[in-house]
Design a protein around this motif. Structure first.
Motif, PDB file in Angstrom:
ATOM      1  N   LYS A 104       0.837  -1.206   0.000  1.00 37.98           N
ATOM      2  CA  LYS A 104       0.000   0.000   0.000  1.00 37.98           C
ATOM      3  C   LYS A 104       0.870   1.254   0.000  1.00 37.98           C
ATOM      4  O   LYS A 104       0.585   2.213  -0.721  1.00 37.98           O
ATOM      5  N   VAL A 105       1.957   1.174   0.776  1.00 40.39           N
ATOM      6  CA  VAL A 105       2.848   2.324   0.867  1.00 40.39           C
ATOM      7  C   VAL A 105       3.477   2.580  -0.506  1.00 40.39           C
ATOM      8  O   VAL A 105       3.520   3.711  -0.988  1.00 40.39           O
ATOM      9  N   GLU A 107       2.282   1.849  -3.312  1.00 44.77           N
ATOM     10  CA  GLU A 107       1.225   2.401  -4.158  1.00 44.77           C
ATOM     11  C   GLU A 107       1.122   3.915  -3.961  1.00 44.77           C
ATOM     12  O   GLU A 107       1.070   4.686  -4.903  1.00 44.77           O
ATOM     13  N   THR A 108       1.123   4.268  -2.698  1.00 46.96           N
ATOM     14  CA  THR A 108       1.004   5.686  -2.362  1.00 46.96           C
ATOM     15  C   THR A 108       2.146   6.481  -2.965  1.00 46.96           C
ATOM     16  O   THR A 108       1.967   7.604  -3.428  1.00 46.96           O
ATOM     17  N   THR A 112       6.115   9.346  -7.586  1.00 47.16           N
ATOM     18  CA  THR A 112       6.801  10.493  -7.010  1.00 47.16           C
ATOM     19  C   THR A 112       8.202  10.566  -7.586  1.00 47.16           C
ATOM     20  O   THR A 112       8.831   9.543  -7.837  1.00 47.16           O
ATOM     21  N   ARG A 121       4.016  12.856   0.542  1.00 49.88           N
ATOM     22  CA  ARG A 121       2.950  11.853   0.402  1.00 49.88           C
ATOM     23  C   ARG A 121       2.785  11.071   1.704  1.00 49.88           C
ATOM     24  O   ARG A 121       1.677  10.876   2.190  1.00 49.88           O
ATOM     25  N   VAL A 122       3.955  10.590   2.201  1.00 52.37           N
ATOM     26  CA  VAL A 122       3.887   9.835   3.455  1.00 52.37           C
ATOM     27  C   VAL A 122       3.302  10.717   4.549  1.00 52.37           C
ATOM     28  O   VAL A 122       2.435  10.310   5.315  1.00 52.37           O
ATOM     29  N   GLN A 125      -0.229  10.915   5.005  1.00 49.82           N
ATOM     30  CA  GLN A 125      -0.864   9.731   5.581  1.00 49.82           C
ATOM     31  C   GLN A 125      -0.551   9.578   7.074  1.00 49.82           C
ATOM     32  O   GLN A 125      -0.903   8.568   7.678  1.00 49.82           O
TER      33      GLN A 125
END
Ligand SMILES: Nc1ncnc2c1ncn2[C@@H]1O[C@H](COP(=O)(O)OP(=O)(O)OP(=O)(O)O)[C@@H](O)[C@H]1O
Ligand SMILES: [Mg+2]
Lengths: 338, 472
Positions: A104-105, A107-108, A112, A121-122, A125
């Motif tokens: 999932k990470v 994917e996020t 970038t 981005r991180v 979240q």
């Protein structure tokens, strides 16, 4: 006052406090009961101060029992900090989740270009990883989030550092905590708060202003006899009185560690175990180490005893001038306090 | 009642027990929750809300007795005695008052008696107590200072409560009774009663004034004791005073520590520092193993103390050292040197456990210097300059304590100049009065140009002021 929203056990009066604590095996006078009653009525924390072993901690315990509240205890010590008192992040769990959610990470982070962008981005979240899911509640947090009203005992607060005291002050003033990543949590029900202190250092004025104050001293002889009577069943009333009487003489000495209620109880139990019916000087001498922990203190107490015996002997001798030697012997035998 | 509680709170304050406004309000709230018939409970309720220091409890109990008990009991006694006296003269107080009440009821409406007269005729002692207290307050009895003023304030109180007027009212009442056909014998009894009433009120007013004086003396003695200690010159202290002073210093130091730590707390736990966290955890593949918070830091100063331990200033040094020792955590580092002529470092002594032993040892030269010689500041400063100047930086506060009585030796003031140039600031505490600086063998004037702060420091008040200034 926010107590009494539900059906809750409450003390009805000062007298009621005395009776209910008595039911729990705690013998107290009006002084203590008045403060306990007011703490309940006004919803204020109580700072209980006094020498070691006079029943400060016990008081909180029996109040909790009498009111049917769950007692949450925060034991203070040097170096105790917010993390240990309030909450900690559960890093290992966070770590585990990160691993499990690796894909999932990824994917996020897809698409970038720079590290900074990825970090943003991180960052967006954040809230996932810093949510109440990952918080380990410590005593203060438990008291604040408990559904049912609790009793919070902050034991030996004088052992904590002044910094911690300042922090405590904040928590006690509004019963809410702010976790920067999550927000503010307000207490659901007002805990009853007891803080105990042995006077290792003086607590700040600010803390004292916020609390009701209770000073528990060594009990009066009358009260201590009642405590003995209650806690050491089988004890003969006269022996109890003798023990308490002698104890008070010992307390008046300048000792390194003055014996307290717990020592009186231990002593009485020891004497019962030895089948002593009265305080003969040999038995007292033999058992002094039950109540006094330091060699020097024992010595001082021995001297005091010797003085007492001498005085008693002189008195007896004066009563019966002709049979001095015999009188001496019987005086010594007869227990030093009569 | 409210007024009385407030007056009591003020009495506590005047006697040196600190009671904040919030605590005063707590006391009121506490009283609302209790039935006040039980004196013990009443006393404990007020105490738990307002008196928070073990040391103050004895004083509180004493003041409570003085303030709350007593006066009503005094009144009661005085009136019981009056009743006895009247009885001895064959006057039945109860009966005569009842009779009076009945006759007064008949002339209902026409009678307009003052509060005082009413209280007297109904023997309402609590009301009488209130009236006396109120009048005494208006008369300013609280300002009474000595025995000679008892008469004066008693008269003023009596005036304020309108005693003369009430006396007149009672006389008129007797005349009315006569007019209504009361018998001579009874009228005589009535006159006797009225006379006795007046006498008794006068006497109790006087008692009240005397009690007030007692309270004032209590305040005065207490204040005096405290002031004595903080104002008392360090030069003349008995062993006992040194012991007590040590406690006071400990308390002052604790106060400063509390202020410091609360201030530190205000710089709350910061927010998560994302950048730092990522950077710190780079090696672990960016998994936030270690979390970094943003915190604001305030630099704590370094402290270097140069302490004259010659016998002329030993006591000042003692308390200054105790202060600094207790406040060690306010500084990143404390280095401590003692000197008379030679200079020696006693920092390690300070790391020893027991504070009083550490200080006595430092005052004794800490085994490193000879204290039984004649003071030479210049020599000591030069030693410091030679060996320790390098340890001084822009974060260092240098604190010098001494009387600068240099026995006509070379002052070497340039050493202090060089120290000042390297340090954050130089503070000099001198136990002598400024008027003596620079006279005789004092070279204070030579050093002053190179000090940022120079303070006279001869008693506890001055000392704590300087410490506040440096630390807070
Ligand atoms: N009033 C009382 N009635 C009955 N038991 C009492 C009473 N006071 C104290 N005790 C007994 O004395 C013992 C010591 O009490 P406790 O541990 O509460 O003391 P403390 O004041 O908290 O001491 P410390 O300052 O060392 O923590 C307990 O075992 C308790 O049962
Ligand atoms: Mg305890």
């Amino acid at each position: 006052m926010r107590v009494n929203e539900r059906e809750e056990a409450m003390f009805k009066s000062v007298q009621d406090v005395i009776e209910q604590l008595g039911d729990q095996g705690y013998i107290c006078d009006k002084k203590i009961a008045t403060v306990v009653f007011l703490a309940q009525q006004l919803g204020k924390p109580v700072l209980v101060e006094g020498p070691a072993g006079v029943g400060k901690t016990e008081l909180a315990k029996v109040v909790a029992k009498a009111l049917g509240r769950n007692m949450i205890r925060l034991q203070c010590y040097e170096g105790l900090d917010e993390a240990k008192a309030l909450y900690e992040w559960e890093y290992s769990k966070q770590l585990l989740y990160t691993q499990i959610l690796k894909d999932k990470v990824a994917e996020t982070l897809a698409g970038t270009q720079t590290l900074a962008e990825a970090a943003d981005r991180v960052g967006a979240q954040d809230s996932v990883f810093f949510s109440s899911r990952f918080i380990v509640p410590r005593p203060l947090m438990q008291a604040i989030t408990s559904e049912k009203p609790t009793l919070l005992l902050v034991d030996e607060v004088d052992k904590s550092d002044p910094e911690f005291e300042a922090f405590l002050l904040e928590v006690l003033s509004d019963f809410q905590v702010t976790i920067p990543e999550i927000g503010t949590i307000v207490a659901k029900s007002m805990p009853l708060v007891f803080l105990t202190s042995n006077d290792a250092r003086e607590m700040s004025d600010a803390l004292k202003r916020r609390c009701l104050h209770l000073w528990i001293d060594y009990p009066s002889e009358e009260l201590e006899v009642r405590i003995l009577d209650r806690k050491v069943p089988n004890i003969d009333k006269r022996l109890a009185e003798e023990v308490v009487g002698l104890m008070n003489r010992i307390r008046a000495l300048d000792l390194k560690k003055t014996p307290s209620i717990s020592e009186t109880l231990d002593w009485a139990r020891a004497l019962l175990a030895l089948n002593a019916e009265e305080l003969e000087d040999q038995i007292v001498s033999d058992t002094l180490n039950v109540i006094l922990k330091y060699e020097g203190d024992v010595e001082k107490a021995q001297n005091e005893l010797a003085k007492l015996i001498k005085k008693r002997t002189a008195e007896v001798a004066a009563e019966k001038p002709q049979g001095a030697p015999a009188a001496e012997a019987s005086a010594v035998k007869k227990g030093i306090l009569h | 009642m409210q007024k009385k509680v407030i007056a009591f709170t003020n009495l506590l304050r005047k006697s040196g027990i600190r009671v904040s406004v919030a605590e005063g309000i707590d006391a009121f709230n506490a009283l609302d929750e209790l039935s006040l018939d039980d004196r013990e409970i009443f006393r404990d309720a007020l105490r738990t809300a307002m008196v928070k220091r073990g040391d103050d409890i004895a004083a509180y109990d004493e003041l409570f007795e003085l303030f709350w008990s007593g006066f009503y009991d005094n009144l009661r006694q005085a009136f019981d005695q009056m009743e006895g006296d009247l009885g001895a003269m064959g006057v039945d107080l109860d009966q005569i008052l009842r009779q009076l009440a009945e006759m007064m009821k008949e002339m209902d409406g026409e009678l307009d008696l003052s509060e005082l007269a009413k209280a007297l005729l109904t023997q309402d002692l609590s009301q009488l107590e209130n009236l006396i207290r109120q009048a005494a307050q208006e008369a300013g009895t609280g300002r009474i200072e000595n025995m000679l003023q008892v008469g004066f304030f008693s008269r003023r109180t009596a005036e304020q409560m309108g005693l003369e007027g009430a006396s007149q009212e009672l006389e008129n009442l007797v005349e009315r009774m006569r007019a209504m056909g009361m018998g001579d014998a009874q009228i005589q009894q009535l006159q006797e009663l009225m006379r006795k009433l007046m006498e008794t009120v006068r006497r109790t007013v006087r008692t009240f004034t005397e009690r007030e004086l007692q309270q004032q003396n209590h305040n005065y003695m207490e204040k005096f004791r405290r002031e004595m200690l903080t104002e008392k010159s360090f030069y003349h202290l008995t062993e006992d005073e040194i012991a007590r002073m040590r406690e006071v210093v400990a308390r002052l130091a604790q106060r400063i520590k509390n202020i410091l730590s609360i201030r530190k707390k205000r710089l709350k736990r910061g927010k998560l520092d994302l950048h730092q966290t990522l950077r710190r955890n780079m090696a672990r593949g960016g998994i936030p193993f270690e979390v970094v918070y943003k915190t604001r830091r305030k630099d704590r100063p370094k402290l270097v103390i140069l302490c004259d331990v010659s016998s002329s200033v030993a006591n000042v040094s003692r308390f200054m050292l105790q202060f600094m020792y207790s406040l060690q955590e306010a500084f990143t580092k404390i280095r401590c040197y003692v000197f008379v002529a030679e200079l020696g470092e006693v920092t390690s002594v300070f790391q020893e456990k027991d504070i009083s032993a550490a200080i006595e040892k430092a005052l004794d030269g800490g085994d490193v210097i000879n204290v039984y010689t004649r003071s030479n500041f210049g020599y000591a400063f030069h030693e410091f300059w030679k060996n320790h100047l390098a340890s001084i930086d822009k974060k260092t506060t240098v604190m010098i304590l001494g009387d600068a009585r240099n026995n006509y030796n070379d002052a070497k003031a340039w050493c202090i100049r060089d120290i000042q140039n390297k340090a954050k600031n130089v503070v000099w505490l001198n136990p002598e009065s400024p008027s003596a600086w620079g006279f005789g063998d004092s070279v204070m004037d030579r050093y002053m140009p190179y000090c940022d702060i120079v303070e006279e420091c001869r008693n506890l008040r001055q000392l704590s002021k300087v410490v506040d200034q440096i630390i807070l």
